[in-house]
Design a protein around this motif. Structure first.
Motif, PDB file in Angstrom:
ATOM      1  N   VAL A  17      11.005   8.675  -0.766  1.00  0.00           N
ATOM      2  CA  VAL A  17      10.429   7.439  -1.293  1.00  0.00           C
ATOM      3  C   VAL A  17       9.325   7.028  -0.330  1.00  0.00           C
ATOM      4  CG1 VAL A  17      12.464   6.656  -2.550  1.00  0.00           C
ATOM      5  CG2 VAL A  17      12.163   5.954  -0.192  1.00  0.00           C
ATOM      6  N   ASN A  18       8.238   6.498  -0.873  1.00  0.00           N
ATOM      7  CA  ASN A  18       7.053   6.233  -0.057  1.00  0.00           C
ATOM      8  C   ASN A  18       7.079   4.857   0.606  1.00  0.00           C
ATOM      9  OD1 ASN A  18       6.632   4.762  -2.405  1.00  0.00           O
ATOM     10  ND2 ASN A  18       4.429   5.120  -2.433  1.00  0.00           N
ATOM     11  N   THR A  19       8.144   4.595   1.320  1.00  0.00           N
ATOM     12  CA  THR A  19       8.265   3.348   2.071  1.00  0.00           C
ATOM     13  C   THR A  19       9.194   3.586   3.255  1.00  0.00           C
ATOM     14  OG1 THR A  19       8.817   0.993   1.915  1.00  0.00           O
ATOM     15  CG2 THR A  19      10.217   2.508   0.684  1.00  0.00           C
ATOM     16  N   SER A  20       9.053   2.764   4.273  1.00  0.00           N
ATOM     17  CA  SER A  20       9.956   2.889   5.419  1.00  0.00           C
ATOM     18  C   SER A  20      11.107   1.895   5.336  1.00  0.00           C
ATOM     19  CB  SER A  20       9.184   2.697   6.728  1.00  0.00           C
ATOM     20  OG  SER A  20       8.559   1.431   6.730  1.00  0.00           O
ATOM     21  N   ALA A  21      11.081   1.020   4.325  1.00  0.00           N
ATOM     22  CA  ALA A  21      12.172   0.062   4.114  1.00  0.00           C
ATOM     23  C   ALA A  21      12.253  -0.254   2.622  1.00  0.00           C
ATOM     24  CB  ALA A  21      11.932  -1.212   4.911  1.00  0.00           C
ATOM     25  N   VAL A  22      13.332   0.166   1.982  1.00  0.00           N
ATOM     26  CA  VAL A  22      13.500  -0.069   0.552  1.00  0.00           C
ATOM     27  C   VAL A  22      13.952  -1.514   0.339  1.00  0.00           C
ATOM     28  CG1 VAL A  22      14.774   0.595  -1.518  1.00  0.00           C
ATOM     29  CG2 VAL A  22      14.043   2.345   0.105  1.00  0.00           C
ATOM     30  N   VAL A  23      13.212  -2.226  -0.511  1.00  0.00           N
ATOM     31  CA  VAL A  23      13.499  -3.629  -0.790  1.00  0.00           C
ATOM     32  C   VAL A  23      13.769  -3.780  -2.286  1.00  0.00           C
ATOM     33  CG1 VAL A  23      12.552  -5.975  -0.732  1.00  0.00           C
ATOM     34  CG2 VAL A  23      11.980  -4.354   1.094  1.00  0.00           C
ATOM     35  N   GLU A  24      14.860  -4.474  -2.621  1.00  0.00           N
ATOM     36  CA  GLU A  24      15.189  -4.711  -4.025  1.00  0.00           C
ATOM     37  C   GLU A  24      14.028  -5.426  -4.708  1.00  0.00           C
ATOM     38  OE1 GLU A  24      18.447  -7.202  -6.608  1.00  0.00           O
ATOM     39  OE2 GLU A  24      19.077  -6.380  -4.676  1.00  0.00           O
ATOM     40  N   GLY A  25      13.654  -4.944  -5.900  1.00  0.00           N
ATOM     41  CA  GLY A  25      12.552  -5.529  -6.652  1.00  0.00           C
ATOM     42  C   GLY A  25      11.207  -4.877  -6.366  1.00  0.00           C
ATOM     43  N   GLU A  26      11.134  -4.113  -5.293  1.00  0.00           N
ATOM     44  CA  GLU A  26       9.900  -3.410  -4.928  1.00  0.00           C
ATOM     45  C   GLU A  26       9.767  -2.140  -5.766  1.00  0.00           C
ATOM     46  OE1 GLU A  26       9.755  -1.021  -1.087  1.00  0.00           O
ATOM     47  OE2 GLU A  26       8.458  -2.706  -0.581  1.00  0.00           O
ATOM     48  N   THR A  27       8.545  -1.747  -6.059  1.00  0.00           N
ATOM     49  CA  THR A  27       8.306  -0.489  -6.758  1.00  0.00           C
ATOM     50  C   THR A  27       7.951   0.576  -5.730  1.00  0.00           C
ATOM     51  OG1 THR A  27       7.582  -1.594  -8.772  1.00  0.00           O
ATOM     52  CG2 THR A  27       6.872   0.679  -8.478  1.00  0.00           C
ATOM     53  N   VAL A  28       8.657   1.701  -5.804  1.00  0.00           N
ATOM     54  CA  VAL A  28       8.399   2.811  -4.886  1.00  0.00           C
ATOM     55  C   VAL A  28       8.099   4.073  -5.678  1.00  0.00           C
ATOM     56  CG1 VAL A  28       9.822   1.877  -3.014  1.00  0.00           C
ATOM     57  CG2 VAL A  28      10.850   3.444  -4.668  1.00  0.00           C
ATOM     58  N   ARG A  29       7.393   4.970  -5.032  1.00  0.00           N
ATOM     59  CA  ARG A  29       7.076   6.274  -5.612  1.00  0.00           C
ATOM     60  C   ARG A  29       8.084   7.283  -5.069  1.00  0.00           C
ATOM     61  NH1 ARG A  29       0.870   7.831  -6.102  1.00  0.00           N
ATOM     62  NH2 ARG A  29       1.124   6.441  -7.876  1.00  0.00           N
ATOM     63  N   VAL A  30       8.492   8.226  -5.917  1.00  0.00           N
ATOM     64  CA  VAL A  30       9.509   9.216  -5.570  1.00  0.00           C
ATOM     65  C   VAL A  30       8.948  10.620  -5.779  1.00  0.00           C
ATOM     66  CG1 VAL A  30      11.784  10.128  -6.233  1.00  0.00           C
ATOM     67  CG2 VAL A  30      11.384   7.654  -6.220  1.00  0.00           C
ATOM     68  N   GLY A  31       9.347  11.531  -4.898  1.00  0.00           N
ATOM     69  CA  GLY A  31       8.968  12.932  -5.048  1.00  0.00           C
ATOM     70  C   GLY A  31       9.978  13.815  -4.354  1.00  0.00           C
ATOM     71  N   ILE A  32       9.696  15.116  -4.321  1.00  0.00           N
ATOM     72  CA  ILE A  32      10.556  16.027  -3.566  1.00  0.00           C
ATOM     73  C   ILE A  32       9.789  16.508  -2.341  1.00  0.00           C
ATOM     74  CG2 ILE A  32      11.904  16.728  -5.580  1.00  0.00           C
ATOM     75  CD1 ILE A  32      10.463  19.432  -5.503  1.00  0.00           C
ATOM     76  N   THR A  33      10.521  16.837  -1.307  1.00  0.00           N
ATOM     77  CA  THR A  33       9.905  17.211  -0.038  1.00  0.00           C
ATOM     78  C   THR A  33       9.305  18.612  -0.084  1.00  0.00           C
ATOM     79  OG1 THR A  33      11.900  18.200   0.898  1.00  0.00           O
ATOM     80  CG2 THR A  33      11.611  15.804   1.193  1.00  0.00           C
ATOM     81  N   HIS A  34       8.430  18.869   0.874  1.00  0.00           N
ATOM     82  CA  HIS A  34       7.844  20.208   0.976  1.00  0.00           C
ATOM     83  C   HIS A  34       8.916  21.244   1.294  1.00  0.00           C
ATOM     84  CE1 HIS A  34       7.871  19.186   5.288  1.00  0.00           C
ATOM     85  NE2 HIS A  34       7.795  20.484   5.519  1.00  0.00           N
ATOM     86  N   ILE A  35       9.978  20.830   1.970  1.00  0.00           N
ATOM     87  CA  ILE A  35      11.075  21.752   2.284  1.00  0.00           C
ATOM     88  C   ILE A  35      11.724  22.236   0.991  1.00  0.00           C
ATOM     89  CG2 ILE A  35      13.354  21.919   3.376  1.00  0.00           C
ATOM     90  CD1 ILE A  35      12.214  19.956   5.541  1.00  0.00           C
ATOM     91  N   ALA A  36      11.977  21.313   0.070  1.00  0.00           N
ATOM     92  CA  ALA A  36      12.549  21.687  -1.226  1.00  0.00           C
ATOM     93  C   ALA A  36      11.559  22.513  -2.034  1.00  0.00           C
ATOM     94  CB  ALA A  36      12.949  20.440  -2.007  1.00  0.00           C
ATOM     95  N   ALA A  37      10.298  22.094  -2.040  1.00  0.00           N
ATOM     96  CA  ALA A  37       9.281  22.816  -2.813  1.00  0.00           C
ATOM     97  C   ALA A  37       9.124  24.248  -2.313  1.00  0.00           C
ATOM     98  CB  ALA A  37       7.948  22.071  -2.749  1.00  0.00           C
ATOM     99  N   GLU A  38       9.135  24.428  -0.997  1.00  0.00           N
ATOM    100  CA  GLU A  38       9.016  25.781  -0.436  1.00  0.00           C
ATOM    101  C   GLU A  38      10.233  26.628  -0.777  1.00  0.00           C
ATOM    102  OE1 GLU A  38       8.234  25.145   3.729  1.00  0.00           O
ATOM    103  OE2 GLU A  38       6.236  24.338   3.316  1.00  0.00           O
ATOM    104  N   ALA A  39      11.422  26.028  -0.743  1.00  0.00           N
ATOM    105  CA  ALA A  39      12.644  26.766  -1.075  1.00  0.00           C
ATOM    106  C   ALA A  39      12.658  27.184  -2.546  1.00  0.00           C
ATOM    107  CB  ALA A  39      13.874  25.922  -0.751  1.00  0.00           C
ATOM    108  N   LEU A  40      12.109  26.327  -3.406  1.00  0.00           N
ATOM    109  CA  LEU A  40      12.085  26.629  -4.836  1.00  0.00           C
ATOM    110  C   LEU A  40      11.078  27.727  -5.176  1.00  0.00           C
ATOM    111  CD1 LEU A  40      12.261  23.008  -6.226  1.00  0.00           C
ATOM    112  CD2 LEU A  40      13.927  24.818  -6.688  1.00  0.00           C
ATOM    113  N   GLY A  41      10.001  27.802  -4.440  1.00  0.00           N
ATOM    114  CA  GLY A  41       8.926  28.728  -4.787  1.00  0.00           C
ATOM    115  C   GLY A  41       7.958  28.047  -5.738  1.00  0.00           C
ATOM    116  N   ASP A  42       7.235  28.826  -6.512  1.00  0.00           N
ATOM    117  CA  ASP A  42       6.218  28.273  -7.408  1.00  0.00           C
ATOM    118  C   ASP A  42       6.865  27.486  -8.543  1.00  0.00           C
ATOM    119  OD1 ASP A  42       4.183  29.408  -5.911  1.00  0.00           O
ATOM    120  OD2 ASP A  42       4.158  31.248  -7.112  1.00  0.00           O
TER     121      ASP A  42
END
Length: 127
Positions: A17-42
């Motif tokens: 999540v693109n924040t250093s502190a998750v706050v209720e009511g806040e909108t955050v962006r979500v993704g998967i890490t490069h570690i997961a992406a590299e393990a998955l391959g293309d």
């Protein structure tokens, strides 16, 4: 090698999540890490939640398909999905190319944070 953003929070299941502190009511962006992406391959396909749907921290909400396998994606926070990265429909490989930027998955208005860790702890757990 892709650097792990230090101002993001991470789940054990390799989502960020693109924040250093998750706050209720806040909108955050979500993704998967490069570690997961590299393990998955293309990555060739991603199934995302629908805008307006609810996701629950720790629960699977979609999947990524790569040339190697199909893997579930887990929600790092609970809340309502307010946007999805439509660019991934035509180019799921953005997740491999830019996992912390153009390869984001969805945005969620937070109702509850899941179990998240700072970059240093995530990095240590994945060495």
């Amino acid at each position: 090698m892709t650097a792990l953003p230090t101002d993001f929070l991470y789940s054990e299941e390799h989502e960020w999540v693109n924040t250093s502190a998750v706050v209720e009511g806040e909108t955050v962006r979500v993704g998967i890490t490069h570690i997961a992406a590299e393990a998955l391959g293309d990555i060739v396909f991603v199934e995302l939640p629908e805008v307006g749907s609810e996701v629950e921290a720790g629960e699977a909400f979609g999947e990524v398909e790569s040339t190697k396998s199909v893997s579930d994606i887990y929600a790092p926070v609970s809340g309502e999905v307010v946007a999805v990265n439509e660019a991934l429909e035509d180019n799921a490989g953005l997740i491999n190319e830019d996992p912390y930027g153009e390869g984001w998955l969805y945005e969620v208005k937070v109702t509850e944070a899941g179990e998240l860790m700072e970059a240093e702890a995530y990095q240590a757990a994945n060495e």
